[in-house]
Design an enzyme around this catalytic site. Structure first.
Site, PDB file in Angstrom:
ATOM      1  N   HIS A 448       0.818  -1.217   0.000  1.00 12.26           N
ATOM      2  CA  HIS A 448       0.000   0.000   0.000  1.00 12.26           C
ATOM      3  C   HIS A 448       0.856   1.275   0.000  1.00 12.26           C
ATOM      4  O   HIS A 448       2.051   1.223   0.230  1.00 12.26           O
ATOM      5  CB  HIS A 448      -1.035  -0.011   1.138  1.00 12.26           C
ATOM      6  CG  HIS A 448      -0.494   0.027   2.535  1.00 12.26           C
ATOM      7  ND1 HIS A 448      -1.294   0.199   3.620  1.00 12.26           N
ATOM      8  CD2 HIS A 448       0.768  -0.089   3.031  1.00 12.26           C
ATOM      9  CE1 HIS A 448      -0.566   0.199   4.708  1.00 12.26           C
ATOM     10  NE2 HIS A 448       0.682   0.028   4.388  1.00 12.26           N
ATOM     11  N   GLU A 449       0.227   2.381  -0.340  1.00  8.36           N
ATOM     12  CA  GLU A 449       0.929   3.676  -0.505  1.00  8.36           C
ATOM     13  C   GLU A 449       2.028   3.599  -1.559  1.00  8.36           C
ATOM     14  O   GLU A 449       3.060   4.253  -1.436  1.00  8.36           O
ATOM     15  CB  GLU A 449       1.519   4.159   0.834  1.00  8.36           C
ATOM     16  CG  GLU A 449       0.501   4.609   1.847  1.00  8.36           C
ATOM     17  CD  GLU A 449      -0.175   5.926   1.489  1.00  8.36           C
ATOM     18  OE1 GLU A 449       0.319   6.631   0.607  1.00  8.36           O
ATOM     19  OE2 GLU A 449      -1.217   6.206   2.094  1.00  8.36           O
TER      20      GLU A 449
END
Lengths: 598, 598
Positions: A448-449
């Site tokens: 994620h990110e």
């Protein structure tokens, strides 16, 4: 319990002995603080994390969020813990006084955050998403939006989300399809589906403010046509009161391997379930300039990605401390020589191989935490250094470090969790011990990110080449400055300095080789290898920084830090040699493999 | 479905083009077979694995075994699948004709096993433990035990377990406390608790035969005082009929991160719940000689550890195939140059970084499967080679390869599963895709049947130094023979030969450095690093072996194999350089870290 989350001794060393947290008190923004308020907030975070977050970490995993047909049901301890958190004021620890915040340095706020991430990353995600959301709105929102939206976020009355991805647009935000149609009143109506939205629906707060990337009619194709919108679950009137239900509807939950305590959702905007004001579409308001949505998001990216890295470090750290406790208390086997079966068994920390597993973890998790806090300190420096040149320099170094600060802990603190399981043997593979959950939880952080591969393209494709190589120069200057200080000391510090200088030379050389042609097709296929190699050099630098900050002190703590630094220079840094060799050869083995050969 | 489990094309290449499976037909033991029977059994395994094992793999994980207060409840599809398996005769694929077996080569039987492990490792564990149990009893049991116990095991009427560990004795079997008290009738009564017993209780079979390590009164301390006992759940009369319930009682279930479909138990022997014959204790019968329990177990260890490695390879392989399918079908992003946002998205297999993730996986999983089958072929060679010297040589090579065949796939096919998740991005982290389960399942393999650290001590502390270094010599001779064949071809094969020879030289040198003092305290602290470095050299050799077996063929399959070999030589083998450097320096950084410094 707290002593199995993070080491306060280490945190104090990093904050005060190394990163000069007390120097920040001289800055106007932090003038109301002193060492006592810093310590008090750390005490508070440590206490709340241990008492209110850690106890339900396993239950939050086992009894993960579910949709009962009407609403998202979370484990009741989540809401109870978050009420305590909100009441403590920690949500707004780093926010401005005029928003109700404590205006603490980001360095301190992130150190507090790490306690909660170590204790219960699933529950901790709700407030930290809210803080990220509020920080973005505080920068890009109008003063009216600050009052109407940010203030209740800072107070924990509203929670927030980030809505970027869609089912067909994850790493490729150019393909976002959610649309935002302007209305005569200056507002917008949104239509589309967002994917992977953490905290996308729940009843933990009075309202949820979604920050949504969407495309306006006639906007340019790709990321340059994206704008950012605030879309609240319940409309917020000018006086701050809550009104109609907006047309943001839960379309489903994602069920994950780990990080289960954080509800992860698919959200439909404007599907027609609700018709606020009698019209179709989810009511949204523009945040920042039209078509600047991605730029707004990117402005926050350094903080968000540093935060992911710190979360990975915190999970690695607590896993290490659990493994250490187990290794000290579990008797098994006898020394390598003199295996008298009638002799008592050794605690397994007595076995060299177990010490190896522990020292590797120590070097990863303490290194990762140090890197995350170093970047947090740069955020403060960028914001508050008296000298504009110092602010700019801090920002440049932060830019180039960010992909490493995000991805290195995600990779190596997961490796630490893997080693923590191994220290426990079969017990570590059971759900009776927490290390298997840390391992599952931490696996998310490389995704994620921005995935590992996206961070790699960011580092090699953007950050180091920015400004004709200025990004790289800033990094190399930082290495050189530390190495120069170490070289002056001679001895072991001088040896480390020489090793760091040699590694920095390889970074410089390899970057030049990769970009000699100026062709991304030549430079970027092994960007991930570059990220990993540079990451290890960055960590060697961070370890040398810590080593120097130890001075001549000789407590067990200081000896242990030095030993972890030795491990990093002797065992870890040499791993980069073959990586740089591969990069220098412009290897195309994988890049040139046709799809049908797999 | 089968095409996402393993590649039959690859298996056929390994078995027939490389390992000469058809040559085995000339051996008396396999005289009833031919290529057609080999192919038919592979077809059968592939078909049953895909149709009966794969469909409930996820359900077997989600609805894991539980104890309802009376009995262990397994997912009903487990029993249904195992009935099909037993009815197929595959349980006794490699066993002797006179026990009802098909007397197939171990090579073929293990290739069949791999299909089931790829499809559903949780369900597959029951029969494979039973086979290991039956094989041990077939070798060490009396002819009466063969008839009474092995025949029903081979027929799948009884299932079997291995009971070695205890709560306080995992890696340290010297500390086993279970006792076996002799009775006047020549039998024994057992008392004690066994831990981590897979398949320890269930109702899948008429009976469960536990093979139990226990200590007899007055036996020497340590492992030399251990004897092996067969302890059936229900007593088995001389005529094979089942009698009283024995005093083997389920004390609890272990709940694991993965491998959940296999019930893992704590068993109490002789706790008093049952009193067979009116007396206390669990009725056991000696297997093999008194005090030779561990030797009996070790005799089977090569097969068991090769089996673990193959299981790890199978999980890595199916993860790779799933990642490949996803990469070919998932559109996302655009080429590194010419990022026109209006152009259609690429399937992600078109991105160099994704190809890198895939090629790494391919080199790990195909390499690991090849190594496991090579060892399986050695088991056949050790058993059936016409020349006694060839049998002995095969046995020696198998001995030294076994710790690598167990641990290398456990490490690197877990790494492959990690990369398979990464290829899937966020989707790979959800339970909607199987790769997260493979990753959880595979994590066990570095722990059971001797941890990574135990394998390392076995390799460096025992196998390579055995017979004054004869073990090492056998391994180096094998490397040299392959390198010599490759060198004759010149070109790329010649380059690989040179790289393998150089690496083999480092193995020889480093082994000498480590043991120069003859002191285990000097040699063994970094045994795990040695295991990992030697492991990578072994795999380079296995890849060169495969490369040579490809000949000049130029299908996509053959090109892909060559590309994976290139990857291994260019990217993987160089990793060993810093490892050998560290070993040559006799590094003691971890070994000399006092406990209180952590």
């Amino acid at each position: 319990m707290a002593e199995l989350l993070l080491s306060r001794r280490d945190l104090d060393f990093l904050l005060y002995d190394w990163l000069g947290a007390e120097e920040l008190i001289a800055r106007e923004r932090f003038a109301e603080h002193d060492r006592e308020t810093f310590d008090a907030v750390l005490d508070l975070a440590q206490e709340l994390a241990a008492r209110h977050f850690a106890p339900h970490n396993r239950r939050n995993d086992v009894e993960e969020p579910r949709f009962d047909g009407e609403r998202v049901v979370l484990h009741p301890e989540v809401g109870a813990a978050l009420k305590v958190f909100v009441d403590s004021g920690l949500m707004a620890a780093a926010m401005d006084h005029d928003l109700g915040g404590q205006q603490l340095p980001t360095l301190l706020a992130n150190a507090c955050t790490a306690w909660f991430q170590a204790a219960n990353v699933g529950t901790a995600a709700y407030p930290f998403l809210t803080v990220a959301n509020a920080n973005l709105l505080a920068v890009y929102g109008t003063s009216e939006q600050r009052e109407r939206l940010v203030r209740p976020l800072a107070a924990g009355r509203f929670f927030g989300t980030m809505c970027l991805s869609e089912p067909q647009a994850g790493s490729s935000l150019a393909d976002v399809r959610t649309t935002a149609e302007p209305r005569p009143d200056g507002g917008y109506r949104l239509f589309g589906t967002k994917m992977w939205i953490s905290g996308g629906d729940h009843e933990l707060s009075e309202n949820i403010v979604h920050l949504v990337l969407a495309r306006t009619p006639g906007a340019p194709a790709g990321v340059r046509g994206l704008s950012l919108f605030a879309v609240p679950k319940y409309l917020v009137a000018a006086d701050g009161s809550l009104g109609e239900r907006n047309d943001v509807v839960l379309a489903g939950l994602n069920h994950k391997m780990g990080y289960r305590g954080t509800v992860n959702t698919v959200l439909n905007f404007g599907e027609g379930r609700h018709r606020p004001g009698g019209e179709p579409g989810a009511v949204g308001e523009l945040v920042g300039e039209l078509h600047q949505g991605l730029a707004c998001m990117f402005h926050m990216m350094n903080e968000a990605r540093t935060g992911v890295g710190l979360g990975a470090a915190a999970l690695g750290y607590t896993g290490y401390l659990h493994a250490l406790e187990y290794a000290r208390s579990r008797p098994q086997g006898r020394p390598l020589t003199g295996r008298d079966p009638s002799a008592p068994q050794l605690p397994i920390v007595g076995h060299p191989d177990v010490r190896r597993l522990l020292l590797a973890q120590k070097s990863y998790v303490e290194g990762a935490l140090a890197l995350g806090l170093y970047c947090s300190r740069l955020i403060d420096e960028q914001r508050t250094a008296p000298d504009p040149a110092a602010r700019a320099a801090a920002g440049q170094l932060l830019e180039v470090l960010t992909p490493v600060a995000k991805s290195w802990p995600s990779q190596w603190c997961l490796a630490a969790n893997d080693l923590a399981i191994q220290v426990h043997g079969g017990y570590g593979y059971t759900r009776d011990h927490p290390v298997e959950q840390f391992y599952r939880d931490n696996r998310l952080n490389a995704i994620h990110e921005g995935t590992h591969g996206i961070q790699a393209l960011d580092l090699l494709g953007r950050k180091v080449v920015r400004g004709g190589g200025a990004g790289l120069a800033v990094l190399l200057d930082a290495f050189a400055a530390t190495a120069a200080r170490a070289a002056q000391l001679g001895g072991e510090a001088g040896q480390f300095a020489a090793a760091l200088e040699a590694a920095a030379g390889r970074v410089r050389h390899t970057t030049g080789v990769l970009w000699a042609s100026g062709d991304p097709e030549v430079a970027l296929p092994n960007a991930s290898v570059y990220l990993e190699a540079v990451g290890h050099v960055v960590l060697a630098w961070i370890w040398l920084e810590q080593y120097l900050a130890l001075g001549g002190a000789d407590s067990a703590f200081h000896h242990g830090k030095r030993q972890a630094a030795r491990w990093f220079f002797r065992v870890e840094l040499p791993r980069t040699g073959p990586q740089f060799d591969l990069l220098d050869a412009l290897d195309r083995t994988a890049a040139d493999t046709p799809s049908e050969w797999f």
